[in-house]
Design a protein around this motif. Structure first.
Motif, mmCIF file in Angstrom:
data_model
loop_
_atom_site.group_PDB
_atom_site.id
_atom_site.type_symbol
_atom_site.label_atom_id
_atom_site.label_comp_id
_atom_site.label_asym_id
_atom_site.label_seq_id
_atom_site.Cartn_x
_atom_site.Cartn_y
_atom_site.Cartn_z
ATOM 1 N N LEU A 190 0.792 -1.228 0.000
ATOM 2 C CA LEU A 190 0.000 0.000 0.000
ATOM 3 C C LEU A 190 0.826 1.282 0.000
ATOM 4 O O LEU A 190 0.322 2.323 -0.407
ATOM 5 C CB LEU A 190 -0.966 0.012 1.186
ATOM 6 C CG LEU A 190 -2.168 -0.930 1.046
ATOM 7 C CD1 LEU A 190 -3.064 -0.832 2.271
ATOM 8 C CD2 LEU A 190 -2.973 -0.595 -0.198
ATOM 9 N N CYS A 205 -10.282 -0.106 -1.280
ATOM 10 C CA CYS A 205 -10.464 -1.220 -2.236
ATOM 11 C C CYS A 205 -9.193 -2.048 -2.355
ATOM 12 O O CYS A 205 -9.245 -3.289 -2.369
ATOM 13 C CB CYS A 205 -10.860 -0.665 -3.598
ATOM 14 S SG CYS A 205 -12.531 0.029 -3.665
ATOM 15 N N HIS A 206 -8.041 -1.388 -2.429
ATOM 16 C CA HIS A 206 -6.767 -2.115 -2.491
ATOM 17 C C HIS A 206 -6.563 -2.940 -1.225
ATOM 18 O O HIS A 206 -6.050 -4.063 -1.278
ATOM 19 C CB HIS A 206 -5.604 -1.136 -2.669
ATOM 20 C CG HIS A 206 -5.406 -0.683 -4.081
ATOM 21 N ND1 HIS A 206 -4.604 -1.358 -4.973
ATOM 22 C CD2 HIS A 206 -5.920 0.372 -4.760
ATOM 23 C CE1 HIS A 206 -4.603 -0.729 -6.142
ATOM 24 N NE2 HIS A 206 -5.405 0.328 -6.038
#
Length: 326
Positions: A190, A205-206
């Motif tokens: 991330l 969402c990731h």
């Protein structure tokens, strides 16, 4: 340093005052309001040329009488007043506030505590037994006006910080050879997303995609915060939440590591086979990845990771940005 027979330090402090005079004259010259230096440069010169002379041996001559130590206060105040361009009638408290310089009394207290903290973990230090001695405590408690030795002054300074505070004089050594501990699995995917330009929904969402790759893992979220009352740490699972008060003088980094350590202990206590520890502290993850560290709480975390791997449990660390709704 100049020693006298009765250790009153008058000769030494007079020598310090004489040695500092050339630095004060330089400050007066460079403080010309038309072509002189700015305040920050003058203060930097003061710290380099004058305060360094005053600091040398200050934890030793701190045993001098108050009237003798006032010789140093006049040098300190004159130099700061010159650097700031303040009036002669300006209160000394205002000078300290404007310059960011503490009084010499607090400066000596800080240097004494720093010295004691530096040798507290080394029992073989030549001065260790003298600094942390408890000899004649009752004598000095009854006769408060007599000059106290260094170790008595240290105890007084510590009691001012906190009545129950004491230096940790035991330095932990990692019981397990670091090279035998498996490197923890850390997912730092991330960080490639810039939080300042990436919508929080996209980061979420990731994050959900990352969690979908480990569907059978128990999620444990850790965090820490700092306020005027001290540092607090916590970790949250799907079924429970746990809060802790950390050392009042600790940092937010220590709080983040403390929360992670408590989460790992929770994994061991409740026999969680697959777990993911999720934190927003990237510096904590980087610290855990290091093979060698003399940080005490990082050693405890490494021992917990080793215990988890010995029981054939699976654990992964995930980093998430802070304040994005995760």
């Amino acid at each position: 340093m100049i020693l006298d027979k009765k250790l009153k330090w008058e000769a030494h402090l007079k020598h310090v005052r004489h040695s500092s005079q050339s630095g004060i004259n330089l400050l007066k010259t460079l403080s010309n309001h038309r072509w002189g230096s700015d305040v920050q440069t003058l203060l930097l010169l003061y710290r380099s040329l004058i305060r360094s002379i005053i600091d040398y041996g200050s934890i030793v001559y701190d045993s001098a009488t108050r009237s003798t130590l006032k010789m140093m206060d006049s040098i300190h105040n004159t130099a700061i007043r010159t650097a700031l361009g303040a009036y002669r009638t300006t209160p000394t408290e205002s000078l300290y506030c404007e310059s960011g310089e503490p009084s010499l009394y607090l400066r000596r207290e800080y240097l004494s505590l720093s010295y004691a903290a530096r040798i507290s973990g080394n029992h073989n230090h030549p001065a260790y037994n003298n600094v942390f001695s408890k000899r004649f405590n009752n004598l000095y408690a009854r006769r408060s006006r007599i000059t106290h030795p260094f170790y008595q002054r240290i105890n007084l300074y510590i009691s001012k910080l906190s009545p129950n505070y004491s230096f940790s004089t035991h330095k932990k050594v990692l019981a397990i050879p670091p090279w035998t501990i498996k490197s923890p699995i850390c997912n730092l995917n991330l960080p490639s997303l810039d939080k300042s330009v990436t919508p929080p929904q996209l980061i979420q969402c990731h994050f959900q995609v990352l969690l979908s790759n480990i569907p059978m893992y128990t999620q444990i979220y850790t965090d820490a915060s700092r306020s005027e009352e001290g540092v607090a740490a916590a970790f949250v699972t799907t079924n429970s939440s746990h809060k802790f008060k950390v050392n009042k003088f600790g940092s937010i980094y220590y709080g983040e590591l403390f929360a992670i350590l408590q989460a790992l202990k929770h994994i061991l206590e409740y026999d969680i086979q697959n777990s993911s520890v999720i934190t927003d502290s990237l510096s904590a993850i980087i610290g855990i990845q290091q093979m060698y560290s003399d940080n005490q709480i990082l050693m405890n975390i490494k021992e917990a990771i080793y215990a988890i791997s010995r029981e054939n449990k699976n654990n992964i660390f995930l980093w998430v940005p802070s304040h994005v709704g995760i």
